[in-house]
Design a protein around this motif. Structure first.
Motif, PDB file in Angstrom:
ATOM      1  N   PRO A  50       0.836  -1.199   0.000  1.00 29.11           N
ATOM      2  CA  PRO A  50       0.000   0.000   0.000  1.00 29.11           C
ATOM      3  C   PRO A  50       0.878   1.259   0.000  1.00 29.11           C
ATOM      4  CG  PRO A  50      -0.676  -1.524   1.745  1.00 29.11           C
ATOM      5  CD  PRO A  50       0.625  -2.022   1.187  1.00 29.11           C
ATOM      6  N   LYS A  52       0.549   3.875   1.677  1.00 23.94           N
ATOM      7  CA  LYS A  52       0.793   4.369   3.037  1.00 23.94           C
ATOM      8  C   LYS A  52       1.964   3.628   3.690  1.00 23.94           C
ATOM      9  CE  LYS A  52      -2.627   1.590   5.562  1.00 23.94           C
ATOM     10  NZ  LYS A  52      -1.734   0.929   6.469  1.00 23.94           N
ATOM     11  N   THR A  82      -6.360   0.065  -6.917  1.00 20.84           N
ATOM     12  CA  THR A  82      -7.173   0.373  -5.750  1.00 20.84           C
ATOM     13  C   THR A  82      -7.840  -0.904  -5.255  1.00 20.84           C
ATOM     14  OG1 THR A  82      -7.561   2.590  -6.585  1.00 20.84           O
ATOM     15  CG2 THR A  82      -9.046   1.809  -4.866  1.00 20.84           C
ATOM     16  N   LEU A  86      -7.390   1.044   0.058  1.00 19.69           N
ATOM     17  CA  LEU A  86      -5.950   1.011  -0.151  1.00 19.69           C
ATOM     18  C   LEU A  86      -5.585   1.193  -1.618  1.00 19.69           C
ATOM     19  CD1 LEU A  86      -4.900  -2.018   2.083  1.00 19.69           C
ATOM     20  CD2 LEU A  86      -4.670   0.413   2.621  1.00 19.69           C
TER      21      LEU A  86
END
Length: 139
Positions: A50, A52, A82, A86
């Motif tokens: 991901p 992040k 996607t 996420l």
């Protein structure tokens, strides 16, 4: 001058500027800045992360990583998919091939500063800086 040299913040920034110059030089032939290269190296180790998680590894804001991923996707090196909330990032075949060039730049960067500092000193300094970062992060 001594006050600046005794200041951890100033010392780290000075080191950062010098290492950035070395990294920019090592990565110049790839056409990417080191941060783009680091994203590709991260994905080489663990594809499908991901955005992040990539941001956490790079100690960078997720929005910054999103911009980097967008450019890497435009160049055809990665594909963002996607999955619910996420955004997972995968290397493309083109990216897997290109990451070999990134590996060479990464190695060149290490060789450059190790030639100046020595391998043992480089490893020691890296461990000390990481330990200090972890302590400061816990504040």
């Amino acid at each position: 001058e001594q006050a600046l040299n005794d200041c951890l913040f100033f010392s780290v920034k000075k080191l950062d500027r010098m290492l950035n110059k070395m990294a920019d030089e090592a990565f110049k032939k790839t056409g990417l800045t080191p941060t783009y290269g680091f994203i590709l190296l991260i994905l080489k180790e663990k594809d499908g992360l991901p955005q992040k998680d990539i941001a956490q590894l790079l100690c960078t804001a997720p929005s910054t990583v999103a911009r980097f991923v967008e450019k890497l996707e435009y160049k055809g090196y990665v594909k963002a998919v996607t999955d619910g909330r996420l955004s997972l990032v995968y290397l493309t075949d083109h990216g897997r091939e290109f990451v070999k060039e990134i590996d060479h730049s990464w190695e060149e960067l290490h060789q450059t500063y190790q030639a100046i500092l020595g391998q043992i000193e480089s490893e020691h300094l890296s461990k000390e800086i990481n330990a200090a970062s972890e302590k400061l992060q816990k504040k």
